[in-house]
Enzyme design. Structure first.
Site, PDB file in Angstrom:
ATOM      1  N   ASN A   9       0.868  -1.179   0.000  1.00  0.00           N
ATOM      2  CA  ASN A   9       0.000   0.000   0.000  1.00  0.00           C
ATOM      3  C   ASN A   9       0.904   1.227   0.000  1.00  0.00           C
ATOM      4  OD1 ASN A   9      -1.771   2.070   0.567  1.00  0.00           O
ATOM      5  ND2 ASN A   9      -2.299   1.354   2.633  1.00  0.00           N
ATOM      6  N   LYS A  11       0.018   4.247  -0.217  1.00  0.00           N
ATOM      7  CA  LYS A  11      -0.639   5.401   0.419  1.00  0.00           C
ATOM      8  C   LYS A  11      -0.467   6.641  -0.473  1.00  0.00           C
ATOM      9  CE  LYS A  11      -0.057   3.142   4.827  1.00  0.00           C
ATOM     10  NZ  LYS A  11       0.106   3.241   6.275  1.00  0.00           N
ATOM     11  N   HIS A  93      -9.239   1.100   5.311  1.00  0.00           N
ATOM     12  CA  HIS A  93      -7.962   1.303   6.000  1.00  0.00           C
ATOM     13  C   HIS A  93      -8.182   2.276   7.167  1.00  0.00           C
ATOM     14  CE1 HIS A  93      -3.871   2.513   6.852  1.00  0.00           C
ATOM     15  NE2 HIS A  93      -3.478   1.431   6.213  1.00  0.00           N
ATOM     16  N   GLU A  95      -6.578   4.686   8.123  1.00  0.00           N
ATOM     17  CA  GLU A  95      -6.362   6.092   7.765  1.00  0.00           C
ATOM     18  C   GLU A  95      -7.595   6.662   7.063  1.00  0.00           C
ATOM     19  OE1 GLU A  95      -2.634   5.436   5.789  1.00  0.00           O
ATOM     20  OE2 GLU A  95      -1.729   4.958   7.728  1.00  0.00           O
ATOM     21  N   GLU A 163      -4.947  -4.991  10.865  1.00  0.00           N
ATOM     22  CA  GLU A 163      -3.938  -3.952  11.007  1.00  0.00           C
ATOM     23  C   GLU A 163      -4.178  -3.176  12.296  1.00  0.00           C
ATOM     24  OE1 GLU A 163      -2.118  -2.912   6.966  1.00  0.00           O
ATOM     25  OE2 GLU A 163      -3.775  -1.559   7.319  1.00  0.00           O
ATOM     26  N   GLY A 169       3.009   2.105  10.824  1.00  0.00           N
ATOM     27  CA  GLY A 169       4.001   3.169  10.665  1.00  0.00           C
ATOM     28  C   GLY A 169       4.754   3.518  11.933  1.00  0.00           C
ATOM     29  N   SER A 209       3.816  -2.233  10.286  1.00  0.00           N
ATOM     30  CA  SER A 209       5.273  -2.296  10.499  1.00  0.00           C
ATOM     31  C   SER A 209       5.889  -3.636  10.091  1.00  0.00           C
ATOM     32  CB  SER A 209       5.623  -1.947  11.949  1.00  0.00           C
ATOM     33  OG  SER A 209       5.263  -0.606  12.241  1.00  0.00           O
TER      34      SER A 209
END
Ligand code: PGA
Length: 250
Positions: A9, A11, A93, A95, A163, A169, A209
């Site tokens: 991904n 992003k 996701h 985000e 996730e 991250g 990660s």
């Protein structure tokens, strides 16, 4: 029985210059033992398709609208992703859930539209650190799973990515036991809802990660069928070792 999947991904990273990484990835994996999916920004899908269209690397979008067309300025529909070369789309996701206040029921509607357009949907679930510390992880994952996944799902058009938000991250990852507990739970819920045939054929990815240094350990966990990788999917040098670790786990 389930073919493993290494998904990247990108992003909101990458302009045309980043396509050289995709080209290098294509050249490094002419005959992979696992599925490889790259989800670049939508602006790169068409040129990416020109690069990898005849290779085993599949392309995906990172989101789509719940409708197929219409007056929705700035949005991209599932048929548009297909037209640009995508065969998959990431939905829900964390985000997107945070930045755009997407709720699980929005994601289910998007997923239904995307599956109807022929896309494989990679539906993301994950708990926050507060929720994990309050021991609410399985309740949160169970609710997100049942509300986000549409009834139209099959082993071919659904992939579920676990996730944990606190692992994305950050360089933090759950312990293998923590990942295994959630993946086993998702598997049993899918089997209960869709029956053992479909329930056992849906691939479950871990994301958060993942990098070369921890990939082997993560891929050894039961019911982990691959990874959804953010930062470490941006370069061939970082993503290839993860793909190789997954091939070794087959
Ligand atoms: P990360 O992102 O690998 O950079 O932690 C994972 C993801 O958000 O899919």
């Amino acid at each position: 029985m389930r073919r493993k999947l290494a998904a990247g991904n990108w992003k909101m990273n990458g302009t045309k210059a980043a396509l050289s990484e995709l080209e290098a990835l294509r050249d490094a994996h002419p005959d992979p033992a696992v599925d490889i999916l790259i989800c670049p920004p939508a602006t790169l899908l068409s040129p990416a398709q020109s690069l990898v269209g005849n290779s085993p690397i599949a392309l995906g979008g990172q989101d789509c609208h719940a409708k197929t067309d219409g007056a929705h300025t700035g949005d991209i529909s599932a048929p548009m992703l297909v037209d640009a070369g995508a065969t998959a789309v990431i939905l829900g996701h964390s985000e997107r859930r945070e930045d755009h206040e997407e709720e699980s029921h929005d994601i289910r509607i998007k997923a239904r539209t995307a599956q109807a357009a022929g896309l494989m949907t990679v539906i993301c679930l994950g708990e926050s650190l507060d929720q994990r510390e309050a021991q609410d992880t399985l309740d949160i994952i169970g609710a997100q799973l049942s509300l986000s996944v549409p009834d139209s799902s099959t082993g071919l058009n659904l992939v579920v990515a676990y996730e944990p938000i606190w692992a994305i991250g950050t360089g933090l990852t759950p312990t293998p036991d923590q990942i295994g507990e959630v993946h086993d739970f998702i598997r049993s819920r899918l089997e209960r809802r869709f029956g053992p045939g479909v329930g056992r054929s849906v691939r479950l990815l871990y994301g958060g990660s993942v990098k070369a240094a921890n990939a082997e350990e993560i891929f050894a966990i039961s019911n982990v069928d691959g990874a959804l990788v953010g930062g470490a999917s941006l370069t061939e040098a970082q993503f290839s070792p993860i793909i190789k670790a997954l091939e070794a786990a087959v």
